[in-house]
Write a protein that holds these residues in place. Structure first.
Motif, PDB file in Angstrom:
ATOM      1  N   MET A 129       5.893  36.995   6.417  1.00  0.00           N
ATOM      2  CA  MET A 129       5.211  36.404   5.268  1.00  0.00           C
ATOM      3  C   MET A 129       5.639  37.179   4.029  1.00  0.00           C
ATOM      4  O   MET A 129       5.594  38.405   4.005  1.00  0.00           O
ATOM      5  CB  MET A 129       3.692  36.465   5.435  1.00  0.00           C
ATOM      6  N   THR A 130       6.018  36.389   3.051  1.00  0.00           N
ATOM      7  CA  THR A 130       6.515  37.031   1.855  1.00  0.00           C
ATOM      8  C   THR A 130       5.374  37.448   0.961  1.00  0.00           C
ATOM      9  O   THR A 130       4.211  37.035   1.133  1.00  0.00           O
ATOM     10  CB  THR A 130       7.418  36.045   1.095  1.00  0.00           C
ATOM     11  N   ALA A 131       5.684  38.280   0.046  1.00  0.00           N
ATOM     12  CA  ALA A 131       4.675  38.765  -0.902  1.00  0.00           C
ATOM     13  C   ALA A 131       4.129  37.624  -1.737  1.00  0.00           C
ATOM     14  O   ALA A 131       2.948  37.582  -2.098  1.00  0.00           O
ATOM     15  CB  ALA A 131       5.286  39.846  -1.789  1.00  0.00           C
ATOM     16  N   GLU A 132       4.958  36.650  -2.043  1.00  0.00           N
ATOM     17  CA  GLU A 132       4.476  35.531  -2.863  1.00  0.00           C
ATOM     18  C   GLU A 132       3.437  34.733  -2.093  1.00  0.00           C
ATOM     19  O   GLU A 132       2.422  34.306  -2.652  1.00  0.00           O
ATOM     20  CB  GLU A 132       5.676  34.653  -3.228  1.00  0.00           C
ATOM     21  N   ILE A 168      -2.258  33.263  -0.971  1.00  0.00           N
ATOM     22  CA  ILE A 168      -3.424  33.255  -0.067  1.00  0.00           C
ATOM     23  C   ILE A 168      -4.593  34.048  -0.690  1.00  0.00           C
ATOM     24  O   ILE A 168      -5.751  33.649  -0.619  1.00  0.00           O
ATOM     25  CB  ILE A 168      -3.032  33.811   1.322  1.00  0.00           C
ATOM     26  N   TYR A 169      -4.267  35.141  -1.291  1.00  0.00           N
ATOM     27  CA  TYR A 169      -5.308  35.976  -1.917  1.00  0.00           C
ATOM     28  C   TYR A 169      -6.006  35.217  -3.035  1.00  0.00           C
ATOM     29  O   TYR A 169      -7.235  35.251  -3.180  1.00  0.00           O
ATOM     30  CB  TYR A 169      -4.671  37.267  -2.430  1.00  0.00           C
ATOM     31  N   HIS A 170      -5.222  34.514  -3.879  1.00  0.00           N
ATOM     32  CA  HIS A 170      -5.822  33.729  -4.956  1.00  0.00           C
ATOM     33  C   HIS A 170      -6.707  32.617  -4.411  1.00  0.00           C
ATOM     34  O   HIS A 170      -7.789  32.328  -4.996  1.00  0.00           O
ATOM     35  CB  HIS A 170      -4.703  33.135  -5.833  1.00  0.00           C
ATOM     36  N   LYS A 171      -6.296  32.005  -3.323  1.00  0.00           N
ATOM     37  CA  LYS A 171      -7.116  30.962  -2.723  1.00  0.00           C
ATOM     38  C   LYS A 171      -8.439  31.533  -2.212  1.00  0.00           C
ATOM     39  O   LYS A 171      -9.506  30.904  -2.365  1.00  0.00           O
ATOM     40  CB  LYS A 171      -6.347  30.270  -1.606  1.00  0.00           C
ATOM     41  N   LEU A 172      -8.382  32.690  -1.577  1.00  0.00           N
ATOM     42  CA  LEU A 172      -9.627  33.310  -1.076  1.00  0.00           C
ATOM     43  C   LEU A 172     -10.571  33.655  -2.237  1.00  0.00           C
ATOM     44  O   LEU A 172     -11.801  33.464  -2.143  1.00  0.00           O
ATOM     45  CB  LEU A 172      -9.285  34.564  -0.271  1.00  0.00           C
ATOM     46  N   GLU A 173      -9.966  34.172  -3.292  1.00  0.00           N
ATOM     47  CA  GLU A 173     -10.816  34.502  -4.446  1.00  0.00           C
ATOM     48  C   GLU A 173     -11.429  33.234  -5.027  1.00  0.00           C
ATOM     49  O   GLU A 173     -12.604  33.218  -5.441  1.00  0.00           O
ATOM     50  CB  GLU A 173      -9.970  35.228  -5.504  1.00  0.00           C
ATOM     51  N   ALA A 174     -10.656  32.170  -5.098  1.00  0.00           N
ATOM     52  CA  ALA A 174     -11.173  30.913  -5.625  1.00  0.00           C
ATOM     53  C   ALA A 174     -12.264  30.369  -4.729  1.00  0.00           C
ATOM     54  O   ALA A 174     -13.305  29.868  -5.207  1.00  0.00           O
ATOM     55  CB  ALA A 174     -10.039  29.897  -5.761  1.00  0.00           C
TER      56      ALA A 174
END
Length: 223
Positions: free
Chosen positions: A1-4, A9-15
């Motif tokens: 899994m790339t950093a992008e 995924i992190y932005h989706k979890l925060e949202a």
């Protein structure tokens, strides 16, 4: 899994986390709105009942105001009737009193003529007649008999009584002297405490209850 991909995924979890928190807040606001609306509707129904009750009270008030107005009008009318009746009563009683002043001497004259000319008894007084509304205290003059004219009679000559005999005169003089002595005031003296006049032989002053002492006490007799 790339950093992008990780950042995505992190932005989706925060949202998702933010959406969850805001959704919870939204539900709380919705429940609050529904609660306030229901309470407002309940208060609106109560307000409608209160206004209806107020209208009924206003109607009852107006009915009582009309009743009071009618009562005051009846009171004023009754006061007028009472005043007019009192004035009429006063006029009628005054007229009756004036007529009675003419009635009394005429009745006295008729009674005198009946007695002297025909030997008849006097006519009954007003209050003596059966069913008469006149009472003895109705007119002040009814309490005393009516004055009747008395025929003039020449005065009889006055004869002086003979003088009493000397013995009877002495008895009269003695009785007059006894009565005069009885009418003399009793011997008095001044109380030494209150200085009021009391009987000379009083042992105690009846006013101040102090013992009374004679200024000139009797000296004991020598044996």
């Amino acid at each position: 899994m790339t950093a992008e991909n990780e950042r995505e995924i992190y932005h989706k979890l925060e949202a998702m986390k933010e959406i969850r928190n805001k959704t919870i807040t939204l539900e709380r606001l919705k429940r609050s709105i529904l609660t306030e609306v229901r309470s407002g509707d309940a208060e609106s129904r109560c307000l409608a009942q209160y206004k209806r009750e107020m209208e009924l009270l206003q109607q009852e008030k107006m009915s009582h105001v009309e009743e009071l107005r009618q009562i005051h009008a009846d009171i004023n009318a009754m006061e007028t009737v009472i005043k007019q009746t009192e004035e009429s009563m006063s006029r009628k009683l005054s007229a009756a009193s004036r007529l009675h002043e003419d009635y009394r001497p005429l009745k006295a004259e008729v009674d005198l003529l009946r007695r002297q000319c025909l030997g008849l008894e006097r006519l009954p007084e007003l209050h003596e007649e059966e069913g008469s509304p006149v009472t003895p205290d109705r007119f002040p003059a009814l309490s005393a008999p009516a004055a009747r004219p008395v025929p003039f009679l020449a005065p009889a000559p006055v004869r002086k009584p003979p003088p009493p005999p000397p013995a009877f005169r002495s008895a009269l003089d003695q009785d007059f002297l006894t009565v005069s002595l009885r009418q003399q005031p009793p011997p008095m003296k001044s109380c030494l405490s209150c200085h009021q006049q009391i009987h000379r032989n009083a042992p105690i002053c009846p006013l101040c209850k102090a013992k009374s002492r004679s200024r000139n006490p009797k000296k004991p007799k020598k044996k």
